[in-house]
Design an enzyme around this catalytic site. Sequence first.
Site, PDB file in Angstrom:
ATOM      1  N   ARG A 168       0.838  -1.204   0.000  1.00  0.00           N
ATOM      2  CA  ARG A 168       0.000   0.000   0.000  1.00  0.00           C
ATOM      3  C   ARG A 168       0.873   1.254   0.000  1.00  0.00           C
ATOM      4  O   ARG A 168       0.602   2.211  -0.703  1.00  0.00           O
ATOM      5  CB  ARG A 168      -0.931  -0.009   1.208  1.00  0.00           C
ATOM      6  CG  ARG A 168      -2.256  -0.747   1.032  1.00  0.00           C
ATOM      7  CD  ARG A 168      -2.103  -2.171   0.517  1.00  0.00           C
ATOM      8  NE  ARG A 168      -3.379  -2.853   0.402  1.00  0.00           N
ATOM      9  CZ  ARG A 168      -3.860  -3.692   1.343  1.00  0.00           C
ATOM     10  NH1 ARG A 168      -3.167  -3.918   2.447  1.00  0.00           N
ATOM     11  NH2 ARG A 168      -5.021  -4.283   1.151  1.00  0.00           N
ATOM     12  N   GLU A 345     -10.301 -12.286   1.386  1.00  0.00           N
ATOM     13  CA  GLU A 345     -11.089 -11.218   0.760  1.00  0.00           C
ATOM     14  C   GLU A 345     -11.129 -11.342  -0.763  1.00  0.00           C
ATOM     15  O   GLU A 345     -10.746 -10.432  -1.496  1.00  0.00           O
ATOM     16  CB  GLU A 345     -10.529  -9.845   1.180  1.00  0.00           C
ATOM     17  CG  GLU A 345     -10.599  -9.607   2.675  1.00  0.00           C
ATOM     18  CD  GLU A 345     -10.044  -8.251   3.084  1.00  0.00           C
ATOM     19  OE1 GLU A 345     -10.456  -7.737   4.137  1.00  0.00           O
ATOM     20  OE2 GLU A 345      -9.194  -7.712   2.347  1.00  0.00           O
TER      21      GLU A 345
END
Length: 760
Positions: A168, A345
């Site tokens: 990220r 996810e």
Amino acid sequence: MQKPIITVVAILLTALSLNAQDTSPRYPLIPYPTALRPATGQFTVTAKTPVVSADKRFSNEAGQLRTLLESGLGKTLPTMGSGPRIVLQHDPSVTAAEGYALTITPQQVTLKAAQPVGMFRAVQTIRQLLPVSVEKPGTTVASLPLPAVTIQDQPAYNWRGMHLDVSRHFFSIDYLREFIDRLALYKFNKFHLHLTDDQGWRLEIKAYPKLTSEGAWRTYNNQDSVVLKRAQTNPDFDLPKQFLRQQNGKTQYGGFYTQAQMRDLIAYAAARHVEIIPEIDMPGHLSAAINAYPMLSCTGQSGWGKTFSVPICPCNEPTYTFMETVLSEVIALFPSPYVHIGADEVEKSTWSQTPACQELMKREGIKNVEELQSYFVHRMERFVQSKGKKLMVWDDALEGGLKPSTAVMYWRSWVKDAPQKAARNGNDVVMTPVSTLYFDSPPGSQSVENVYKLAVVPEGVTPQRANQFLGAQANTWTEYIPTENRVDYMTMPRMTALSEVVWTGKKDYPSFQQRLLPHLLRMEQLGIHYRLPDLSGFAEENVFVDKATLRIRKPLDSYILRYTTDGNQPQATSPTLPDGLVIDKPQTVSVAAFTPSGVRGDVYTLRYQQQAYANPVTVSAPKAGLQVRYFKKAFRKVAEMQPLTADSTFTTTNLLVPSSVNAPSFGLQYRGYLTVPETGVYSFFYTCDDGGVLHIADRLVVDNDGNHFPIEKSGQVALSKGAHPFSADFIEGGGGFTLKLKYSLNGSAPQDIPDSWFSH
């Protein structure tokens, strides 16, 4: 296979005749040793003190100890000699690989271990017993004292980990080395690197160069926009300029590690007995790879589904060729026995709509897309095992079924039986619950204590299954953590609490709090931008009847408290807060602590308003406890409950959530009266996960509304002796809840509200 090794703790404690931890400042050790016997006197290290190691297996550890001491003394130490000396000895009677024995007398320091890793842990204990000045380059003294002591030590658990998401936001190799140094200092042995995700691919893969030439870079995304906005008032959120580049007229942000750089980092960590575990997330969280190689997805392009990014396609053979090639390079690079593939996810909607997947599911007898994910995971596991490695995944992957050979990291706190389910399935488990060990969650006044209270083996696990819980790890996801300073702030000192949980086995939080204070000074010497301890003795929303006096006790004498009253945040040039600041008119006071090096702690904004004592009300025939309305629904704000009809009602003795409230998301409205025994200004401390709002005497006292991690907010109200209307709203959005309410009177220490105060 690694297992907990806590069985010898009781034996060692008996041998040293200890019943409690010694909290003397002489031994500020974190994590605390298995057993410690205090002694009188000290050993003094000087430039003439030899560091002797006759056993070559400890040459690395002897060298690191010598470097540490020479840095503090500014002199080169001899490697042999008589008289007072430091001796590293091989001792095969130390049965645990990471175990060691340390004896310090005025005449000699003796470190004993069977394995180099155990000797290294002993060196770190020596390091923590030395003055903090040894941590600052260029600071030298004529001698270094070591307190006399006898220690027998070994870890309770074999998985003592920290995780860092470098996808990220990207972090330099130099910073990763610094991070490894602090892992070593606190006796961690695992460093989990999250190397790939939607936002960036960070590791060179020679077979697929576009993964880094394209996948490692991005134009600013929505998370970058958030941190850049925060950077306007806090430079710790500013994107590092060295990770920006101009490409085709656009500013791109990113970076990656070459395999040569990563190989050097792995060697650096290995010299400090820290194992780096690589994570290549799949089949989801792969937009960076799909953008570079669109054929990886079932649709031939990247994008977003209902919840998560479009994953790679598990129904096309080229997908497996790609992932196996990637993993082959990763496995060749990392010596860790574990390969982490995430498997969390996953947005599976494209799979159910793809003819190739429908055909595969029919051919293999796969009933749903959850089982299709398991099919993918099983194929990856077979490949990983063929390379002599062990597969590791997040606990999401349990849904479609896992083989017992897969190791599981438990993170979904709201799926409370997942660890037990994994253990029953035969899987090894590492605890990483989001409710406690996600260090990207905002730290607060109770965050260190919450980490310290972690149960590595959760309730409901049978003694026969306890050995499958390898240990615990804290995860730092960096969507909103763009800088090294911010990583420091989010992880320190929380990670010191975790280090003790997974090493010592036996907890003593008051002792830990005392021992932590000297470590804050050590962190300062190391240049770690840690989160300063919380200031206390006040509320955020304050009231006074005639006047009030603000008094704040400094956590460390070296801190300087500075304040402003003009709406600006305190700076290093702001006035020093006096011992007692008199408040006699409504105003806002901003306060922050500063370290001697200029690091500023959290800014506290204290609002003061003048308020008369609320008159008590008369309650006819009061009944004990509070009435509660229960709503089985997800809410974003407590006001959303107001127009609805409750699903049920009940009575509680206090502000608590009974076991009968078991909806995954819910709202509660507590109503009744609070009877206070004397007139005064009462402070209330309301901790909520997710949100809550507190009214007393029809006055807003605490607004802690919204969906968020556990956060404590505080407020005051002036009350006359007697009963006052009480209203507390609470919402839980899913993922595990926290609800606490404490009070103090006229600045006393916060305490629980007695049941007898509540009525309806």
